[in-house]
Design a protein around this motif. Structure first.
Motif, short mmCIF file in Angstrom:
data_model
loop_
_atom_site.label_atom_id
_atom_site.label_comp_id
_atom_site.label_asym_id
_atom_site.label_seq_id
_atom_site.Cartn_x
_atom_site.Cartn_y
_atom_site.Cartn_z
N ARG A 52 0.83 -1.20 0.00
CA ARG A 52 0.00 0.00 0.00
C ARG A 52 0.87 1.25 0.00
NH1 ARG A 52 -5.26 -1.16 0.96
NH2 ARG A 52 -5.74 -3.26 1.73
N ARG A 53 0.37 2.30 -0.63
CA ARG A 53 1.13 3.55 -0.70
C ARG A 53 1.33 4.15 0.68
NH1 ARG A 53 0.14 8.86 -0.82
NH2 ARG A 53 -2.10 8.55 -0.66
N LYS A 54 0.30 4.04 1.54
CA LYS A 54 0.41 4.54 2.90
C LYS A 54 -0.19 3.50 3.85
CE LYS A 54 -0.37 8.65 5.75
NZ LYS A 54 -1.02 9.98 5.86
N PRO A 55 0.58 2.45 4.17
CA PRO A 55 0.05 1.39 5.02
C PRO A 55 -0.12 1.80 6.48
CG PRO A 55 2.37 1.04 4.57
CD PRO A 55 1.95 2.19 3.72
N LEU A 56 0.48 2.93 6.87
CA LEU A 56 0.33 3.44 8.24
C LEU A 56 0.67 4.92 8.25
CD1 LEU A 56 3.38 2.41 10.46
CD2 LEU A 56 3.46 2.62 7.99
N ASP A 57 0.23 5.61 9.29
CA ASP A 57 0.58 7.01 9.48
C ASP A 57 1.90 7.03 10.24
OD1 ASP A 57 0.84 9.67 10.14
OD2 ASP A 57 -1.21 9.94 10.83
N ALA A 58 2.99 6.98 9.49
CA ALA A 58 4.31 6.83 10.10
C ALA A 58 4.66 7.99 11.00
CB ALA A 58 5.37 6.66 9.01
N ALA A 59 4.26 9.20 10.65
CA ALA A 59 4.56 10.36 11.49
C ALA A 59 3.91 10.23 12.86
CB ALA A 59 4.11 11.64 10.80
N ARG A 60 2.71 9.69 12.90
CA ARG A 60 2.02 9.51 14.17
C ARG A 60 2.63 8.38 14.99
NH1 ARG A 60 -4.52 8.33 14.97
NH2 ARG A 60 -4.50 8.40 17.25
N VAL A 61 3.16 7.36 14.31
CA VAL A 61 3.74 6.21 14.99
C VAL A 61 5.11 6.57 15.58
CG1 VAL A 61 4.53 3.82 14.69
CG2 VAL A 61 2.49 4.61 13.50
N CYS A 62 5.72 7.62 15.08
CA CYS A 62 7.06 8.02 15.54
C CYS A 62 6.98 9.29 16.37
CB CYS A 62 7.98 8.23 14.34
SG CYS A 62 8.35 6.72 13.42
N PRO A 63 6.40 9.22 17.56
CA PRO A 63 6.30 10.39 18.42
C PRO A 63 7.66 10.78 18.98
CG PRO A 63 5.56 8.49 19.61
CD PRO A 63 5.88 8.02 18.22
N SER A 64 7.81 12.00 19.36
CA SER A 64 9.08 12.49 19.89
C SER A 64 9.33 11.96 21.29
CB SER A 64 9.08 14.02 19.91
OG SER A 64 10.24 14.52 20.52
N GLY A 65 10.48 11.34 21.48
CA GLY A 65 10.92 10.97 22.82
C GLY A 65 10.37 9.69 23.40
N ARG A 66 9.59 8.94 22.66
CA ARG A 66 9.07 7.69 23.21
C ARG A 66 8.86 6.68 22.09
NH1 ARG A 66 3.40 7.35 22.68
NH2 ARG A 66 2.40 9.26 21.95
N VAL A 67 8.64 5.43 22.47
CA VAL A 67 8.42 4.37 21.50
C VAL A 67 6.97 4.40 21.04
CG1 VAL A 67 8.47 1.87 21.11
CG2 VAL A 67 10.19 2.94 22.58
N GLY A 68 6.75 4.27 19.75
CA GLY A 68 5.41 4.20 19.18
C GLY A 68 5.24 2.92 18.40
N GLY A 69 3.99 2.54 18.16
CA GLY A 69 3.74 1.30 17.43
C GLY A 69 2.45 1.33 16.64
N ALA A 70 2.34 0.42 15.69
CA ALA A 70 1.12 0.27 14.89
C ALA A 70 1.05 -1.17 14.41
CB ALA A 70 1.13 1.23 13.69
N ALA A 71 -0.17 -1.60 14.12
CA ALA A 71 -0.36 -2.97 13.63
C ALA A 71 -1.51 -3.00 12.65
CB ALA A 71 -0.64 -3.93 14.78
N ASN A 72 -1.39 -3.86 11.66
CA ASN A 72 -2.56 -4.29 10.90
C ASN A 72 -2.39 -5.78 10.61
OD1 ASN A 72 -1.07 -4.74 8.57
ND2 ASN A 72 -2.06 -3.13 7.37
#
Length: 254
Positions: A52-72
């Motif tokens: 997919r062209r945009k399988p996830l909102d990568a900017a939202r998954v990469c927050p400043s200063g902490r670990v972020g995650g996403a799944a499908n």
């Protein structure tokens, strides 16, 4: 690091709850949004899944200063602000990465238990719902993993209740897919799922999704897992969310 952490998470759920994801998914991680997006797309291609062209909102998954995650249904993606290296506990982000991975792993369990690969519809929305229970369950198990299943005391309960107390969002407003758009909504969902977990046990949260698979009926699955209707619980929640004494009584806390 990711594979080691995934093995720990997988073992944790198998040992404590007797469940394990049996369907194949990709596991990727990166330190910034653009790299994470590229890795997810590469993993989808390598796995034979649709890229997919945009399988996830990568900017939202990469927050400043902490670990972020996403799944499908094809991947779990983690993003961290600095390299997470060394053995478990050697780096301050190591435990955080494990807890976030546990959250996303729960979503993979939900897909498996609800027999929701590929995604199925239920009326005008998707089968896997309500949204507050989907995310609330993942939040509860994230905290369970983070604390090693330590009992929640009165202070923790009060702090957890705070987000739900401040918000005007009701559970029935957070049933549809995508309804949880911010941290406040997640706080409400987390507290609702915690109340269910405290009263009926954390296994009951997983039982709901296991019942959803064969029934394809959210109301029937809710009744089977918790012994009450979704409407009744949503009504009880409104009475409990702002009353600390009622919350303590609901989960059987002295």
């Amino acid at each position: 690091m990711l594979r080691q952490t995934e093995a720990q998470v997988r073992r944790y759920f198998l040992t404590n709850f007797g469940v394990e994801v049996t369907t194949r998914f990709a596991l990727v991680g990166a330190g910034e949004a653009e790299g994470l997006l590229v890795q997810v797309q590469a993993a989808q291609s390598a796995g034979g899944w649709r890229v997919r062209r945009k399988p996830l909102d990568a900017a939202r998954v990469c927050p400043s200063g902490r670990v972020g995650g996403a799944a499908n249904r094809t991947f779990i993606a983690l993003c961290w602000p600095a390299p997470v290296t060394g053995g478990a506990g050697d780096h301050p982000l190591q435990l955080s990465a494990g807890a976030v991975l546990a959250h996303e792993y729960v979503h993979q369990l939900q897909y498996d238990l609800a027999q929701d690969r590929p995604a199925q519809r239920l009326g005008d929305d998707w089968l896997l719902g309500p949204a507050w229970l989907v995310e609330g369950t993942a939040e509860v198990f994230e905290e369970h993993y983070r604390t090693g299943g330590a009992a929640v005391d009165g202070v923790a309960l009060f702090n957890m209740q705070s987000s739900a107390r401040r918000s005007r969002l009701t559970l029935d407003q957070m049933r549809v897919t995508g309804a949880l758009a911010d941290g406040q909504a997640y706080g409400v969902a987390r507290f609702a799922a915690f109340l269910l977990s405290g009263r009926y046990g954390p296994d009951a949260l997983l039982d709901y999704f296991a019942a959803l698979g064969p029934t394809k009926d959210q109301d029937a699955a809710f009744l089977a897992a918790f012994g009450t209707t979704m409407v009744a619980f949503e009504s009880d929640f409104e009475a409990v969310r702002r009353d600390f004494g009622a919350a303590k009584a609901y989960v059987g806390m002295e």
